[in-house]
Design an enzyme around this catalytic site. Structure first.
Site, PDB file in Angstrom:
ATOM      1  N   SER A 101      54.882  89.219  28.803  1.00 11.15           N
ATOM      2  CA  SER A 101      56.294  88.715  29.086  1.00 11.15           C
ATOM      3  C   SER A 101      56.403  87.285  28.563  1.00 11.15           C
ATOM      4  O   SER A 101      55.830  86.415  28.972  1.00 11.15           O
ATOM      5  CB  SER A 101      56.326  88.650  30.712  1.00 11.15           C
ATOM      6  OG  SER A 101      57.701  88.026  31.042  1.00 11.15           O
ATOM      7  N   HIS A 151      57.601  92.574  27.021  1.00 12.67           N
ATOM      8  CA  HIS A 151      58.430  92.439  28.099  1.00 12.67           C
ATOM      9  C   HIS A 151      59.488  91.320  28.139  1.00 12.67           C
ATOM     10  O   HIS A 151      59.056  90.160  28.107  1.00 12.67           O
ATOM     11  CB  HIS A 151      57.403  92.532  29.334  1.00 12.67           C
ATOM     12  CG  HIS A 151      58.338  92.545  30.763  1.00 12.67           C
ATOM     13  ND1 HIS A 151      58.482  93.794  31.602  1.00 12.67           N
ATOM     14  CD2 HIS A 151      58.935  91.641  31.674  1.00 12.67           C
ATOM     15  CE1 HIS A 151      59.304  93.553  32.405  1.00 12.67           C
ATOM     16  NE2 HIS A 151      59.617  92.227  33.007  1.00 12.67           N
ATOM     17  N   ASP A 195      62.485  89.653  29.897  1.00 15.32           N
ATOM     18  CA  ASP A 195      63.324  89.143  31.253  1.00 15.32           C
ATOM     19  C   ASP A 195      64.668  88.560  31.088  1.00 15.32           C
ATOM     20  O   ASP A 195      64.656  87.589  30.560  1.00 15.32           O
ATOM     21  CB  ASP A 195      62.415  88.332  32.123  1.00 15.32           C
ATOM     22  CG  ASP A 195      61.214  88.776  32.562  1.00 15.32           C
ATOM     23  OD1 ASP A 195      61.149  89.958  33.433  1.00 15.32           O
ATOM     24  OD2 ASP A 195      60.133  88.304  32.336  1.00 15.32           O
ATOM     25  N   MET A 226      68.030  87.458  32.711  1.00 23.34           N
ATOM     26  CA  MET A 226      68.577  86.918  34.096  1.00 23.34           C
ATOM     27  C   MET A 226      69.945  86.300  33.813  1.00 23.34           C
ATOM     28  O   MET A 226      70.255  85.633  32.847  1.00 23.34           O
ATOM     29  CB  MET A 226      67.582  85.745  34.562  1.00 23.34           C
ATOM     30  CG  MET A 226      66.014  86.254  34.639  1.00 23.34           C
ATOM     31  SD  MET A 226      65.228  84.963  35.447  1.00 23.34           S
ATOM     32  CE  MET A 226      63.198  85.657  35.142  1.00 23.34           C
ATOM     33  N   HIS A 244      63.960  94.278  30.910  1.00 21.13           N
ATOM     34  CA  HIS A 244      64.097  94.140  32.312  1.00 21.13           C
ATOM     35  C   HIS A 244      65.307  93.271  32.773  1.00 21.13           C
ATOM     36  O   HIS A 244      65.483  92.040  32.737  1.00 21.13           O
ATOM     37  CB  HIS A 244      62.811  93.442  32.805  1.00 21.13           C
ATOM     38  CG  HIS A 244      62.948  93.081  34.651  1.00 21.13           C
ATOM     39  ND1 HIS A 244      61.720  92.308  35.271  1.00 21.13           N
ATOM     40  CD2 HIS A 244      63.784  93.864  35.372  1.00 21.13           C
ATOM     41  CE1 HIS A 244      62.194  92.363  36.441  1.00 21.13           C
ATOM     42  NE2 HIS A 244      63.146  93.215  36.808  1.00 21.13           N
ATOM     43  N   MET A 279      67.743  91.796  34.826  1.00 20.75           N
ATOM     44  CA  MET A 279      67.962  91.295  36.488  1.00 20.75           C
ATOM     45  C   MET A 279      69.205  90.637  36.517  1.00 20.75           C
ATOM     46  O   MET A 279      69.661  89.503  36.469  1.00 20.75           O
ATOM     47  CB  MET A 279      66.815  90.163  36.797  1.00 20.75           C
ATOM     48  CG  MET A 279      65.595  90.725  36.973  1.00 20.75           C
ATOM     49  SD  MET A 279      64.095  89.492  36.703  1.00 20.75           S
ATOM     50  CE  MET A 279      63.891  89.761  35.020  1.00 20.75           C
ATOM     51  N   MET A 313      58.438  95.079  41.844  1.00 20.72           N
ATOM     52  CA  MET A 313      57.907  93.718  41.597  1.00 20.72           C
ATOM     53  C   MET A 313      57.184  93.244  42.760  1.00 20.72           C
ATOM     54  O   MET A 313      56.941  93.511  43.933  1.00 20.72           O
ATOM     55  CB  MET A 313      59.652  92.942  42.176  1.00 20.72           C
ATOM     56  CG  MET A 313      60.590  93.311  40.910  1.00 20.72           C
ATOM     57  SD  MET A 313      60.254  92.807  39.012  1.00 20.72           S
ATOM     58  CE  MET A 313      59.740  91.095  39.463  1.00 20.72           C
ATOM     59  N   GLY A 319      62.843  86.176  39.299  1.00 19.52           N
ATOM     60  CA  GLY A 319      63.552  84.900  38.927  1.00 19.52           C
ATOM     61  C   GLY A 319      62.804  83.918  38.052  1.00 19.52           C
ATOM     62  O   GLY A 319      63.361  83.232  37.248  1.00 19.52           O
ATOM     63  N   PHE A 320      61.400  83.857  38.266  1.00 14.02           N
ATOM     64  CA  PHE A 320      60.757  83.032  37.731  1.00 14.02           C
ATOM     65  C   PHE A 320      59.170  83.220  37.453  1.00 14.02           C
ATOM     66  O   PHE A 320      58.890  84.450  38.116  1.00 14.02           O
ATOM     67  CB  PHE A 320      60.409  81.703  38.554  1.00 14.02           C
ATOM     68  CG  PHE A 320      61.891  81.040  39.177  1.00 14.02           C
ATOM     69  CD1 PHE A 320      62.524  80.159  38.439  1.00 14.02           C
ATOM     70  CD2 PHE A 320      62.291  81.498  40.181  1.00 14.02           C
ATOM     71  CE1 PHE A 320      63.782  79.593  38.547  1.00 14.02           C
ATOM     72  CE2 PHE A 320      63.605  80.889  40.786  1.00 14.02           C
ATOM     73  CZ  PHE A 320      64.256  80.117  39.854  1.00 14.02           C
ATOM     74  N   GLY A 321      58.830  82.835  36.593  1.00 19.86           N
ATOM     75  CA  GLY A 321      57.400  83.315  36.099  1.00 19.86           C
ATOM     76  C   GLY A 321      56.260  82.284  36.781  1.00 19.86           C
ATOM     77  O   GLY A 321      56.689  81.193  37.551  1.00 19.86           O
ATOM     78  N   GLY A 322      55.008  82.715  36.806  1.00 16.42           N
ATOM     79  CA  GLY A 322      54.137  81.762  37.606  1.00 16.42           C
ATOM     80  C   GLY A 322      54.065  81.833  39.153  1.00 16.42           C
ATOM     81  O   GLY A 322      53.509  80.975  39.702  1.00 16.42           O
ATOM     82  N   ASP A 364      55.130  93.932  38.033  1.00 22.29           N
ATOM     83  CA  ASP A 364      55.583  92.822  37.697  1.00 22.29           C
ATOM     84  C   ASP A 364      55.669  91.764  38.494  1.00 22.29           C
ATOM     85  O   ASP A 364      56.261  91.768  39.622  1.00 22.29           O
ATOM     86  CB  ASP A 364      57.041  93.043  36.954  1.00 22.29           C
ATOM     87  CG  ASP A 364      57.662  91.840  36.298  1.00 22.29           C
ATOM     88  OD1 ASP A 364      56.956  90.958  35.883  1.00 22.29           O
ATOM     89  OD2 ASP A 364      58.765  91.994  35.797  1.00 22.29           O
ATOM     90  N   GLY A 365      54.445  90.548  38.289  1.00 28.19           N
ATOM     91  CA  GLY A 365      54.794  89.480  38.884  1.00 28.19           C
ATOM     92  C   GLY A 365      53.516  88.918  39.598  1.00 28.19           C
ATOM     93  O   GLY A 365      52.764  89.748  40.300  1.00 28.19           O
ATOM     94  N   GLY A 366      53.061  87.756  39.057  1.00 31.24           N
ATOM     95  CA  GLY A 366      51.692  87.305  39.624  1.00 31.24           C
ATOM     96  C   GLY A 366      50.426  88.286  39.156  1.00 31.24           C
ATOM     97  O   GLY A 366      49.448  88.418  39.721  1.00 31.24           O
ATOM     98  N   GLY A 374      53.048  87.265  32.195  1.00 26.50           N
ATOM     99  CA  GLY A 374      53.671  86.307  31.837  1.00 26.50           C
ATOM    100  C   GLY A 374      52.666  85.018  31.626  1.00 26.50           C
ATOM    101  O   GLY A 374      52.105  84.688  30.563  1.00 26.50           O
TER     102      GLY A 374
END
Ligand code: DX5
Ligand code: ZN
Length: 224
Positions: A7, A32, A34, A36, A65, A67, A136, A141-144, A174-176, A196
């Site tokens: 990402s 990937h 993102d 937004m 992706h 969003m 998800m 909305g945010f990485g990390g 996707d995410g974490g 990401g």
């Protein structure tokens, strides 16, 4: 087959081509992207012009992706810019069947995404037409952000439904996703792993990607 989808949200936007190249050298097989809109999610990122530039910088599939609200309005723009895969959120698509067919009409793979609070059951009538389902594991909305473990049972459920009903969709998460969480999502049945922060956050993107992929592959051998 496991795909690592790097990402670019956590990459250095001033050196995108280099960052993509490093992740690719480490084994990333999908990029990937993102997108937004500041409405559906509380952040703004990038649009078709960046996809167009990325298209020239890599041969890997570009996984867009979206969003965004009203994704139908922009699907053609992303497809023309060079997107290969386009996913839309269930939460913003009142005519989800139509939207997925619109994506396919542009020769892109069509994906549907569900937020952490959205149940798998809401997808029941589109699972026969989607190419992939994106679960998800953070609020988008945010990485990390920290991995939300409720995603694991949703991945498992999607894998079960697929084998019971003979469907063909792939499962993306996707995410974490990092070295601490990749094992459980892969064992649950995830095949496309978005990462990401774990790739671009710190250190060397090539080494990070390769370590993550190795952990994912060894977990895939432990699937029951
Ligand atoms: C979050 C995005 C993710 C994000 C994941 O809204 O959809 O793709 O880049 O980032 P990490 O891997 O850092 O959680
Ligand atoms: Zn994403």
């Amino acid at each position: 087959m496991i795909d690592l989808a790097a990402s670019i949200l956590s990459a250095d936007f001033a050196h995108l081509a280099d960052q993509v190249e490093q992740a690719t050298a480490g084994g990333a097989s999908v990029i990937h992207v993102d997108v937004m809109d500041g409405h559906f999610v509380p952040n703004l990122t990038i649009g078709p012009p960046v996809v167009k530039s990325l298209r020239k910088a890599t041969r890997l599939p570009l996984d867009c992706h979206l969003m965004i609200e009203n994704p139908d309005q922009y699907i053609e723009n992303f497809a023309e810019a060079g997107a290969d895969w386009i996913s839309v959120h269930q939460e913003v698509c009142p005519h989800l069947n139509r939207t997925l067919h619109l994506i396919k009409s542009h020769d892109c793979l069509a994906g549907v995404v569900i937020n952490p609070a959205t149940p798998v059951e809401t997808l029941s009538e589109v699972l026969d037409i989607v190419d992939y389902v994106l679960v998800m594991s953070v609020n988008p909305g945010f990485g990390g952000q920290k991995f939300i473990s409720g995603a694991v049972h949703k991945i498992r459920k999607l894998a079960e439904i697929r084998s019971q009903r003979g469907y063909a969709y792939r499962i993306e998460v996707d995410g974490g996703v990092d070295l601490g969480t990749v094992g459980e999502v892969v064992r649950a049945g995830a095949e496309i792993l978005v990462a990401g922060n774990a790739v671009f956050g710190k250190g060397d993107a090539k080494q990070n990607a390769s370590a993550l992929l190795e952990a994912a592959r060894s977990a895939s051998l432990q699937r029951v």
